[in-house]
Write an enzyme that holds these catalytic residues in place. Structure first.
Site, PDB file in Angstrom:
ATOM      1  N   MET A 172      67.102  33.998 -62.872  1.00  0.00           N
ATOM      2  CA  MET A 172      68.094  33.822 -61.791  1.00  0.00           C
ATOM      3  C   MET A 172      68.268  32.364 -61.398  1.00  0.00           C
ATOM      4  SD  MET A 172      66.682  36.964 -59.449  1.00  0.00           S
ATOM      5  CE  MET A 172      66.228  38.546 -60.187  1.00  0.00           C
ATOM      6  N   SER A 173      68.042  31.461 -62.333  1.00  0.00           N
ATOM      7  CA  SER A 173      68.131  30.036 -61.950  1.00  0.00           C
ATOM      8  C   SER A 173      68.503  29.200 -63.170  1.00  0.00           C
ATOM      9  CB  SER A 173      66.781  29.573 -61.393  1.00  0.00           C
ATOM     10  OG  SER A 173      65.790  29.613 -62.421  1.00  0.00           O
TER      11      SER A 173
ATOM     12  N   SER B 133      59.345  29.967 -59.682  1.00  0.00           N
ATOM     13  CA  SER B 133      58.547  30.954 -58.946  1.00  0.00           C
ATOM     14  C   SER B 133      57.123  31.049 -59.478  1.00  0.00           C
ATOM     15  CB  SER B 133      59.169  32.355 -59.080  1.00  0.00           C
ATOM     16  OG  SER B 133      60.474  32.366 -58.620  1.00  0.00           O
TER      17      SER B 133
ATOM     18  N   ASN C 149      57.260  39.088 -66.994  1.00  0.00           N
ATOM     19  CA  ASN C 149      57.282  40.550 -67.177  1.00  0.00           C
ATOM     20  C   ASN C 149      58.094  40.868 -68.417  1.00  0.00           C
ATOM     21  OD1 ASN C 149      59.413  39.532 -65.150  1.00  0.00           O
ATOM     22  ND2 ASN C 149      60.310  41.406 -65.962  1.00  0.00           N
TER      23      ASN C 149
ATOM     24  N   ALA D  40      60.553  31.344 -63.859  1.00  0.00           N
ATOM     25  CA  ALA D  40      59.944  32.622 -64.244  1.00  0.00           C
ATOM     26  C   ALA D  40      61.068  33.473 -64.810  1.00  0.00           C
ATOM     27  CB  ALA D  40      59.334  33.295 -63.021  1.00  0.00           C
TER      28      ALA D  40
ATOM     29  N   TYR E 119      71.308  33.411 -54.997  1.00  0.00           N
ATOM     30  CA  TYR E 119      71.228  34.690 -54.275  1.00  0.00           C
ATOM     31  C   TYR E 119      70.766  34.538 -52.834  1.00  0.00           C
ATOM     32  CZ  TYR E 119      66.243  34.512 -55.558  1.00  0.00           C
ATOM     33  OH  TYR E 119      64.947  34.129 -55.738  1.00  0.00           O
ATOM     34  N   GLU E 120      70.286  33.338 -52.470  1.00  0.00           N
ATOM     35  CA  GLU E 120      69.876  33.136 -51.079  1.00  0.00           C
ATOM     36  C   GLU E 120      71.084  32.980 -50.153  1.00  0.00           C
ATOM     37  OE1 GLU E 120      66.204  30.575 -50.646  1.00  0.00           O
ATOM     38  OE2 GLU E 120      66.511  30.421 -52.797  1.00  0.00           O
TER      39      GLU E 120
ATOM     40  N   HIS F 244      58.078  29.727 -53.058  1.00  0.00           N
ATOM     41  CA  HIS F 244      58.875  28.499 -53.190  1.00  0.00           C
ATOM     42  C   HIS F 244      58.655  27.642 -51.943  1.00  0.00           C
ATOM     43  CE1 HIS F 244      61.508  29.612 -56.646  1.00  0.00           C
ATOM     44  NE2 HIS F 244      61.104  30.813 -56.296  1.00  0.00           N
TER      45      HIS F 244
ATOM     46  N   HIS G  39      58.620  41.472 -57.682  1.00  0.00           N
ATOM     47  CA  HIS G  39      58.415  40.036 -57.443  1.00  0.00           C
ATOM     48  C   HIS G  39      56.914  39.709 -57.451  1.00  0.00           C
ATOM     49  CE1 HIS G  39      59.361  35.994 -56.226  1.00  0.00           C
ATOM     50  NE2 HIS G  39      58.680  36.091 -55.102  1.00  0.00           N
TER      51      HIS G  39
ATOM     52  N   HIS H  43      68.020  29.211 -54.787  1.00  0.00           N
ATOM     53  CA  HIS H  43      68.746  30.116 -55.673  1.00  0.00           C
ATOM     54  C   HIS H  43      70.078  30.509 -55.065  1.00  0.00           C
ATOM     55  CE1 HIS H  43      64.468  30.663 -56.626  1.00  0.00           C
ATOM     56  NE2 HIS H  43      64.850  30.956 -57.856  1.00  0.00           N
TER      57      HIS H  43
HETATM   58  N1  HPA Z   1      64.826  39.403 -64.527  1.00  0.00           N
HETATM   59  C1  HPA Z   1      65.412  38.397 -63.865  1.00  0.00           C
HETATM   60  N2  HPA Z   1      64.740  37.389 -63.337  1.00  0.00           N
HETATM   61  C2  HPA Z   1      63.412  37.387 -63.474  1.00  0.00           C
HETATM   62  C3  HPA Z   1      62.734  38.418 -64.157  1.00  0.00           C
HETATM   63  C4  HPA Z   1      63.487  39.485 -64.698  1.00  0.00           C
HETATM   64  O1  HPA Z   1      62.960  40.436 -65.303  1.00  0.00           O
HETATM   65  N3  HPA Z   1      61.412  38.113 -64.115  1.00  0.00           N
HETATM   66  C5  HPA Z   1      61.308  36.930 -63.456  1.00  0.00           C
HETATM   67  N4  HPA Z   1      62.510  36.495 -63.053  1.00  0.00           N
END
Ligand code: HPA
Length: 278
Positions: free
Chosen positions: A217-218, A33, A241, A116, A88-89, A64, A253, A86
């Site tokens: 998440m990947s 991402s 973050n 990310a 989750y999609e 993406h 996001h 992903h």
């Molecule tokens: N959590 C999960 N996935 C992420 C995060 C997060 O804080 N930041 C970027 N992808």
């Protein structure tokens, strides 16, 4: 939803890629991402949208793009995934990792994965880059492993070893490159969850206790499939973050995409140096 993808379908997708490029990549790079920029630097590029490939899932997430970019970078022939899919999609784990299967059938030997991630280690700051030295397969522990179903014996063993999921030699090369190019490189354990909701403060405190440095998440399913197929893997997390262990801040996001702008040049330096050093 296709929960198991037979070799014949993997090979149909690989054959379609072969029809569309004369390049013979040995290294693949998955861009996470907000980290898509590097794909635009690939020379003599052949672009193959995922939607043109049989059985391929198509990414729906902002940030993406969703295509293979195959060409030359730093003297190496590379296959870049500009945008990943992903879990989750709504695709199965087998669909999410089909691109990695296809890479393997195309002759890819080394996979460089970027993502990310939220920084769970208290010292990590947004904009940092972390070398993934190991992962916590939380999504797999809850029963979602991409190797579920009949084993593809032509590709790899039923019970693949994961003791060195992230190749030590490639980690060493990444450290050396980071040092030479003045990029501070953090190191740690990446925990892979399904998302798409970000973690609650209690989730994060649990993850920290379990040894997590960054969460996302990947990556983990892709690396499992890569290792199953005998590829070497290198993983880099862009810390977008600070994980919110006490519930005092929110995660969005937009923040992830914004941090990508700071992270991209650093990740790019490391990947370029690793490619030159391989
Ligand atoms: N959590 C999960 N996935 C992420 C995060 C997060 O804080 N930041 C970027 N992808």
């Amino acid at each position: 939803m296709q929960t198991y993808i037979p070799l014949a379908q993997i090979d149909e997708a690989a054959q379609e890629v072969r029809k569309r490029t004369l390049h013979k990549p040995r290294i693949a790079i998955i861009l996470g991402s907000g980290l898509n920029g590097l794909a635009d630097s690939v020379q003599k590029a052949d672009l193959i949208p995922y939607g043109d490939l049989p059985h391929f899932p198509v990414s729906t997430v902002e940030g993406h793009a969703g295509r293979f970019v195959i060409g030359e970078l730093e003297g190496q022939t590379v296959l870049v995934m500009q945008g990943r899919i992903h879990y989750y999609e709504g695709y199965s784990m087998a669909q999410v990792t089909l691109p990695v299967r296809v890479m393997q059938r195309l002759g890819i030997e080394t996979l460089i994965v970027t993502n990310a991630a939220g920084g769970v280690h208290p010292d990590f700051q947004p904009g940092d880059v972390m070398l993934i030295t190991d992962n916590l397969n939380l999504i797999g522990m809850s029963g979602l492993n991409p190797l579920m179903g009949p084993n593809l014996d032509e590709i790899g063993p039923r019970f693949p070893d994961m003791s060195q999921a992230y190749d030590r030699g490639l980690c060493e090369l990444a450290r050396k490159v980071a040092k030479e190019s003045g990029v501070q490189l953090r190191e740690g354990v990446y925990a892979g969850l399904s998302g798409p909701s970000f973690e609650s403060p209690a989730d994060l405190r649990f993850l920290r206790l379990a040894g997590t440095d960054a969460v996302g998440m990947s990556t983990v399913p892709e690396v499992i499939v890569a290792r199953h197929g005998g590829m070497r893997a290198l993983g880099l997390s862009g810390i977008s973050n600070k994980a919110n262990l006490d519930g005092s801040t929110v995660t969005t996001h937009e923040e992830v995409i914004e941090a990508g702008k700071v992270i991209t040049p650093k990740v790019e330096k490391i990947i370029r140096g690793v490619l030159r050093g391989m």
